[in-house]
Structures are given as C-alpha cells and as structure tokens.
Design an enzyme around this catalytic site. Sequence first.
Site, PDB file in Angstrom:
ATOM      1  N   ASP A  97     -55.361  98.279 -37.320  1.00 50.07           N
ATOM      2  CA  ASP A  97     -54.041  98.557 -36.768  1.00 50.07           C
ATOM      3  C   ASP A  97     -53.436  99.739 -37.515  1.00 50.07           C
ATOM      4  OD1 ASP A  97     -52.593  97.416 -34.724  1.00 50.07           O
ATOM      5  OD2 ASP A  97     -51.273  96.296 -36.056  1.00 50.07           O
ATOM      6  N   TYR A 122     -50.604 101.748 -39.574  1.00 49.60           N
ATOM      7  CA  TYR A 122     -49.475 101.311 -40.398  1.00 49.60           C
ATOM      8  C   TYR A 122     -48.232 101.227 -39.513  1.00 49.60           C
ATOM      9  CZ  TYR A 122     -52.356 102.673 -44.461  1.00 49.60           C
ATOM     10  OH  TYR A 122     -53.348 102.795 -45.401  1.00 49.60           O
ATOM     11  N   PHE A 142     -56.107 104.204 -42.371  1.00 51.13           N
ATOM     12  CA  PHE A 142     -55.879 104.136 -43.815  1.00 51.13           C
ATOM     13  C   PHE A 142     -55.113 105.330 -44.396  1.00 51.13           C
ATOM     14  CE2 PHE A 142     -59.780 101.565 -43.207  1.00 51.13           C
ATOM     15  CZ  PHE A 142     -59.330 100.359 -43.722  1.00 51.13           C
ATOM     16  N   HIS A 149     -62.699  93.701 -46.806  1.00 50.19           N
ATOM     17  CA  HIS A 149     -61.702  94.738 -46.538  1.00 50.19           C
ATOM     18  C   HIS A 149     -61.050  95.186 -47.860  1.00 50.19           C
ATOM     19  CE1 HIS A 149     -57.956  96.478 -44.893  1.00 50.19           C
ATOM     20  NE2 HIS A 149     -58.657  96.645 -43.780  1.00 50.19           N
TER      21      HIS A 149
END
Length: 237
Positions: free
Chosen positions: A61, A63, A74, A191
């Site tokens: 997803d 941010y 990221f 993760h």
Amino acid sequence: MGETWYSALSAEFKKSYFADLKSFLQKEQSSATIYPPLSDIYSWSRLTSLDEVKVVVVGQDPYHDVGQAHGLAFSVLPPTKPPPSLRNIYKQLASDIPGFVAPQSGDLSPVARQGVLWLNTSLTVRAHKAGSHAKKGWETFTSQVLKAVLDHCQKNGQRSLVFMVWGKPAEKTIATLSIDKKKHLVLKSAHPSPLSANRGFFGNGHFKQANEWLRQQYGKDGGIDWTVLNTPKKGKV
C-alpha cells in the site's frame, strides 16, 4: 505513464475492471484526499523503463500520511524522513553492500533509474486509511505490470530478474505469476516493518545475493550501485 509501459499495458485500459477503478478514484477524489498525488501514481514507470528492469521489489500500500507517497514503494521525498520500514531496508543494505551508509533522504529514485522497480500492489490510498483502495482493481492491474516484465524478459532471452519478496502479501502476489526460477532469482523473507523485521528480514542478505546474481547475468558492472543513495558529503567551506 512511461512510454514502454504504456505500450505494454494499453490493453488493460480498455477493460471493464479498469473503467470501474477509474470511476472509484473519481468518486474518492471528490470527497477525500488521495495519495500519492495523481501526477505521481505512475512515477515508477517513468523512472524505471520496462526494458531496463533488473530488480523487482513488491510493496503493498502507498504511505497514507501527508508528504510521504510519491509512486515508489517504500520511498519518500525530502524533507520527509525515512519511515521505519525504509530505515530497516537501509540497515540491511549497510550490512550487505560495502560502502553503503544509511542516507538522511528516503528518496529511492536514484536506484529506480538503475532498474529497481519499486511497485506497490495497490497504487493509491485514501489519506490516513491504510488499505482503503485494496481490492478495487489495482491488484489486477499491477499483476499485469509484473506479467509484462516477465513477458518482456521472455522475448529477450538473455534477460534475468531478481524478485525481492518481503512478507505474506508480496508472497501471495508473486505466487500468481509463472516465474521460471531457473531463469530468475526469487528472494523471500519477512517484511522490513518494525513488527516483523527481526523475524527474518534482518540478515536475509538479499541485496548482496541480488548483486552477485546480476553480475553473473550481466557482467561485473551488472549489479545495482546502492551507494548512490548515500548522503552526499558537504564540500569544504
């Protein structure tokens, strides 16, 4: 969208799921704030040409807070500081890559230009509501993005890819693809989120393994120069 990607994905824009996705986004935009800004939704495609992809990093997803998402999984632009997951990515890079020093910036564009595709499976999100645009059609589209990469490699027989698969959602996404593991390198771990980084992300050696693989495929200069992310040293006054 970058031209190479637009050409490869043009059939998707005519499908009913994509029309439904556009309608959903138009309604969302009329009543809420959407991240990333509309002009940045496809920035990954402009920074990393289809024919230059070497490494694929699958996010989930964007941010969802102010000043964060800009179209690369990221990544954040200055002056926003690197979020926790990205700081953990930097820690593993420092462990794997000689000369890498965790930068103050969270902008991953410099390595995207070298062929690292930072792709979220959902390309938009409502402000402050994680997962709010999941299962609206983006996953279907980004699966086609990944298939386009594999198809391009198939047509250009010498090309091989590295997939960095972090966490269960990324594993599920990759599982839908027919990846020839004799041709491509698939690296899986936990993760980099603070909730899971200590359960297998730290110490996974993915960046080192990726560069070793890429040099085998493309020659000694075929790896990713991750040190381009290092904070530039200030000159003497």
